[in-house]
Structures are given as structure tokens and as C-alpha cells.
Design a protein around this motif. Structure first.
Motif, short mmCIF file in Angstrom:
data_model
loop_
_atom_site.label_atom_id
_atom_site.label_comp_id
_atom_site.label_asym_id
_atom_site.label_seq_id
_atom_site.Cartn_x
_atom_site.Cartn_y
_atom_site.Cartn_z
N ARG A 2 0.85 -1.18 0.00
CA ARG A 2 0.00 0.00 0.00
C ARG A 2 0.89 1.24 0.00
O ARG A 2 1.76 1.39 0.87
CB ARG A 2 -0.90 0.01 1.23
CG ARG A 2 -1.95 -1.10 1.25
CD ARG A 2 -2.81 -1.08 0.03
NE ARG A 2 -4.03 -1.86 0.18
CZ ARG A 2 -4.80 -2.23 -0.83
NH1 ARG A 2 -4.47 -1.90 -2.06
NH2 ARG A 2 -5.90 -2.92 -0.61
N ARG A 3 0.66 2.11 -0.96
CA ARG A 3 1.52 3.29 -1.11
C ARG A 3 0.77 4.53 -0.67
O ARG A 3 -0.27 4.87 -1.25
CB ARG A 3 1.99 3.40 -2.55
CG ARG A 3 2.72 2.13 -3.01
CD ARG A 3 3.37 2.29 -4.36
NE ARG A 3 3.93 1.02 -4.82
CZ ARG A 3 4.84 0.91 -5.78
NH1 ARG A 3 5.29 2.01 -6.39
NH2 ARG A 3 5.29 -0.26 -6.13
N HIS A 62 -1.06 4.60 -6.41
CA HIS A 62 -1.07 4.97 -5.01
C HIS A 62 -2.44 4.72 -4.41
O HIS A 62 -3.43 4.66 -5.13
CB HIS A 62 -0.65 6.43 -4.83
CG HIS A 62 0.75 6.70 -5.32
ND1 HIS A 62 1.00 7.32 -6.52
CD2 HIS A 62 1.95 6.41 -4.77
CE1 HIS A 62 2.32 7.41 -6.69
NE2 HIS A 62 2.91 6.86 -5.66
N ASP A 63 -2.47 4.56 -3.11
CA ASP A 63 -3.70 4.15 -2.43
C ASP A 63 -4.32 5.22 -1.55
O ASP A 63 -5.51 5.19 -1.29
CB ASP A 63 -3.42 2.90 -1.58
CG ASP A 63 -2.90 1.75 -2.42
OD1 ASP A 63 -3.72 1.12 -3.11
OD2 ASP A 63 -1.69 1.50 -2.39
N LEU A 64 -3.50 6.16 -1.07
CA LEU A 64 -4.00 7.19 -0.15
C LEU A 64 -3.05 8.38 -0.19
O LEU A 64 -1.83 8.21 -0.26
CB LEU A 64 -4.06 6.63 1.28
CG LEU A 64 -4.46 7.60 2.39
CD1 LEU A 64 -5.91 8.04 2.23
CD2 LEU A 64 -4.26 6.94 3.77
N VAL A 107 -4.24 5.47 7.69
CA VAL A 107 -3.47 4.36 7.10
C VAL A 107 -3.95 3.03 7.67
O VAL A 107 -4.09 2.05 6.94
CB VAL A 107 -1.96 4.56 7.35
CG1 VAL A 107 -1.17 3.35 6.85
CG2 VAL A 107 -1.47 5.83 6.67
N ASP A 108 -4.21 2.98 8.97
CA ASP A 108 -4.73 1.75 9.57
C ASP A 108 -6.07 1.35 8.95
O ASP A 108 -6.35 0.17 8.73
CB ASP A 108 -4.89 1.91 11.08
CG ASP A 108 -3.56 1.79 11.82
OD1 ASP A 108 -2.58 1.33 11.21
OD2 ASP A 108 -3.51 2.17 13.02
N ALA A 154 8.09 10.29 10.09
CA ALA A 154 7.46 9.91 11.35
C ALA A 154 6.53 8.71 11.17
O ALA A 154 6.45 7.82 12.03
CB ALA A 154 6.68 11.09 11.93
N LEU A 155 5.82 8.67 10.05
CA LEU A 155 4.93 7.54 9.79
C LEU A 155 5.72 6.25 9.62
O LEU A 155 5.35 5.20 10.17
CB LEU A 155 4.10 7.81 8.54
CG LEU A 155 2.92 8.75 8.73
CD1 LEU A 155 2.39 9.24 7.38
CD2 LEU A 155 1.81 8.09 9.52
#
Length: 375
Positions: free
Chosen positions: A169-170, A299-301, A360-361, A187-188
Motif C-alpha cells: 500500500r503506497r 497509489h492508495d492514499l 493508514v490503519d 514519522a509515519l
């Protein structure tokens, strides 16, 4: 089990490879060690959602041995191991795909069939070959394509780098200058690495455009020095569409490289879509060439870092605070227009990070969607 002690002339491995995993690679490696020639048939059904050519490319990359030929074809015949007519229909497909591998593959009879499946004995009998069972109990590689499709994260260790890159997942962090995109991406990645296990290898992709700018300015300064002119500044740089094409291409190349090495999520500090907007900012118009690079990205998000509440810091390379509201709005407009899933990050860094992790979760919790294979 031990490797076969006899040497075969032409070994056969076949399957859907939907997607390929370590169990498939064990089959092929075992056959490669025991045979003068190996034909691997990647057999897709037209209803499945991973393209055939992609599966073929993945298997070829994992098995570059010159005596291993990876061939692809479509097999839309339903599965019924008790029906002789259906068996013969499958055999027609198998022989046709084998024949596509060239004259040598077609003329050399298959004398060994390598499988981990119950149908292996019958398949070998129909080829007039020996069946070589490989890890039929899945004790060496406790994995299957069904399990991968159901839960890629649980099977991550059994996937090749190419398959991981396709599944990862990008998540892209975009925003105007000095809004914390790099800080957030870093940070992520750190937050997910701290979870351990499969997440320990989570990576983030730095912004190549910044590196390109450093190098472009350094070259301009060296040329100015050689010519006896005053040192060049950012205002002296002349930008072209080709610059932005290079930036977008390099950004995507580095992203694809790191996706092969990391966990099921990859964080990207900008992407080629953002490069299209920066092209607009510096040259005043959109570029079909840069747009074409952006169209190849998957990309996903997107996480949009708002400029509001973030002090502007001039590091000598940035345009200035006045441009930030315009850039933030352009990102909003472009993401909305293209229907891209995005979350805008506001508040303190801690608040933004919590919002980003939650988004993201949620993305990861939705899992991966695959079309059902042909039964």
C-alpha cells in the motif's frame, strides 16, 4: 524431501501463480536442479485480477536460469478432476502453451512433472512422465496463493520483492513548501517500524525534487564561478519541462525500488502527481509529458499537509510563504478532480500524526481485493 537423484530431460511446473509465492519458487528450483530443461506454465483465467503478463514477469525475474522457460497462457476451462473430458481440455491448453515456447520445448517430451498437488499423479500420467512431489504437506513453505490473496500481510515473508512491490500500500504525503511533508513521511515510517514483525522494514521515499534542485543550483553556481559572475541563486535557475520529467521518473523509480524492500505499507514524500503541480507553478502550464509519468504511478492514499498553523521556514531553496495557500488549494482541487482518496492533516504535528496513522490503519484494515479464481 531430498532432491531427486536422477536427471530428467524436460521438467514441467504449472499453476496459476495467482500470485506466485515461495512454494512456487521451491517447485521451480527443485525442477531446475533435476532437469536439463524446465518449462513453467503460468496459466491465468480471464476472470482473475492480476494480469497474466505481470505474473509471467514475476516468475521470470525470480528464475533467470537459462534452462528455465516461463510461458504464459489462458486456461478458462473449469476445474473438475473427475471429468476426463475436462482433463483433456486442460491438456490441450497445456500442450498449446508448451508449443509456444519454441521448437526445442515442443519437441522434447516432458518426462517429469513437479507439483505439490493431489492431481500431480494424473497430470504426470497424461504426459507419460514421472510425478515428482515437492513439499505436498506444505511443511517447508506453509503458504498458498489462496492464503496470500486472503491475507498478504500474514504471507509477506513468502513473497518475492516484485510481488511485494505490487501489493504494498503506497501512501503519499503532499503539501505546500514548509508544511511538514518530509517530517510526516519519516514519522509515519518510524511509527510502523516500531510495531515490529513484518512492519519492521517499513520505508519512506525521500523527495527527489529537492535533491535535483540542490544539484541544479550547485551546477549553476559552479558555472557562474567559472565565468567570474556573482554566485547563482534560486532566482537564476531556468526550469524546463524535461527537468520535471526527470524528477517524476526518478521519484517513481526510487519508490518502486523501496517498495520491493519494505513492509506492506510504503510512505512517499511527494509523488509524480505533485510534480505536475510544481511544473504548473514554475512554468505556468500543465505538461502532458509529466502527466504521462504520473499516470503510471499506483497509489492508495494521499495525506495533504495543510499550511495553516505551520510556521514558514526559509532554507534558501523555497519560494516563500505567500505561495503556500495557493499550493494547498491546488492540491485539494487536483485530488478532488481525480477522485483520489485523501485526508487533510491539520493541527499540531502530534495531531496530524494521529490522524494520518488512523487513516493508514483504516486503509490496511480494508485488505486487498482479488477476483475469485476460476473454479
Amino acid at each position: 524431501m531430498s532432491q531427486p537423484t536422477r536427471r530428467f530431460r524436460h521438467g514441467l511446473v504449472l499453476g496459476k501463480f495467482y500470485p506466485p509465492h515461495a512454494g512456487h519458487h521451491l517447485l521451480i528450483s527443485t525442477a531446475a536442479a533435476a532437469c536439463d530443461q524446465v518449462s513453467v506454465l503460468v496459466l491465468a483465467a480471464s476472470v482473475e485480477s492480476i494480469p497474466l503478463d505481470l505474473r509471467v514477469a514475476w516468475v521470470r525475474e525470480a528464475h533467470p536460469e537459462p534452462h528455465v522457460r516461463v510461458l504464459g497462457g489462458y486456461d478458462d476451462v473449469p476445474i473438475d478432476y473427475d471429468d476426463p473430458e475436462i482433463w483433456e481440455a486442460h491438456m490441450t491448453v497445456f500442450r498449446s502453451v508448451l508449443a509456444s515456447g519454441g521448437e526445442h520445448a515442443a519437441r522434447t517430451p516432458v518426462d517429469a512433472v513437479f507439483t505439490s498437488e493431489p492431481y500431480g499423479d494424473e497430470l504426470a500420467r497424461r504426459f507419460g512422465a514421472v510425478h515428482v512431489p515437492v513439499d505436498p504437506c506444505r511443511s517447508k513453505v506453509p503458504c498458498s496463493s489462496t492464503l496470500v490473496r486472503r491475507d498478504p500481510v500474514a504471507c509477506w515473508e513468502h513473497l518475492s520483492p516484485a510481488v511485494r512491490a505490487w501489493l504494498a500500500r503506497r501512501v503519499v504525503v503532499v503539501g505546500a513548501e514548509s508544511t511538514g511533508t518530509t517530517t510526516m513521511a519519516r514519522a509515519l515510517a518510524a511509527a510502523y517500524r516500531a510495531r515490529g514483525g513484518v512492519w519492521a522494514e517499513t520505508r519512506w521515499v525521500p523527495e527527489y525534487g529537492r535533491t535535483f534542485t540542490y544539484e541544479k543550483l550547485a551546477l549553476a553556481q559552479a558555472e557562474a564561478l567559472a565565468a567570474g559572475r556573482p554566485p547563482a541563486t534560486m532566482d537564476d535557475l531556468f526550469w524546463t519541462t524535461s527537468d520535471f520529467v526527470v524528477i517524476a521518473e526518478r521519484q517513481l523509480t526510487e519508490e518502486n525500488r523501496l517498495a520491493r524492500l519494505g513492509s506492506p505499507v510504503l510512505f512517499c514524500d511527494t509523488d509524480p502527481l505533485a510534480t505536475t503541480i510544481w511544473h504548473e507553478r514554475y512554468l505556468g502550464f500543465r505538461s502532458p509529458e509529466v502527466e504521462a509519468v504520473a499516470a503510471r504511478a499506483r497509489h492508495d492514499l494521499w495525506l495533504l499537509t495543510s499550511h495553516e498553523g505551520v510556521p514558514f521556514e526559509q532554507d534558501g531553496y523555497r519560494d516563500g510563504e505567500h505561495i503556500r495557500p495557493w499550493m494547498t488549494e491546488r492540491f485539494r482541487e487536483e485530488l478532488d478532480k481525480r477522485g483520489m482518496p485523501y485526508v487533510e492533516l491539520t493541527g499540531s504535528h502530534e495531531e496530524r500524526l494521529r490522524t494520518a496513522i488512523a487513516a493508514v490503519d483504516e486503509l490496511l484494515a480494508r485488505g486487498w481485493e482479488f477476483a475469485d479464481p476460476l473454479g
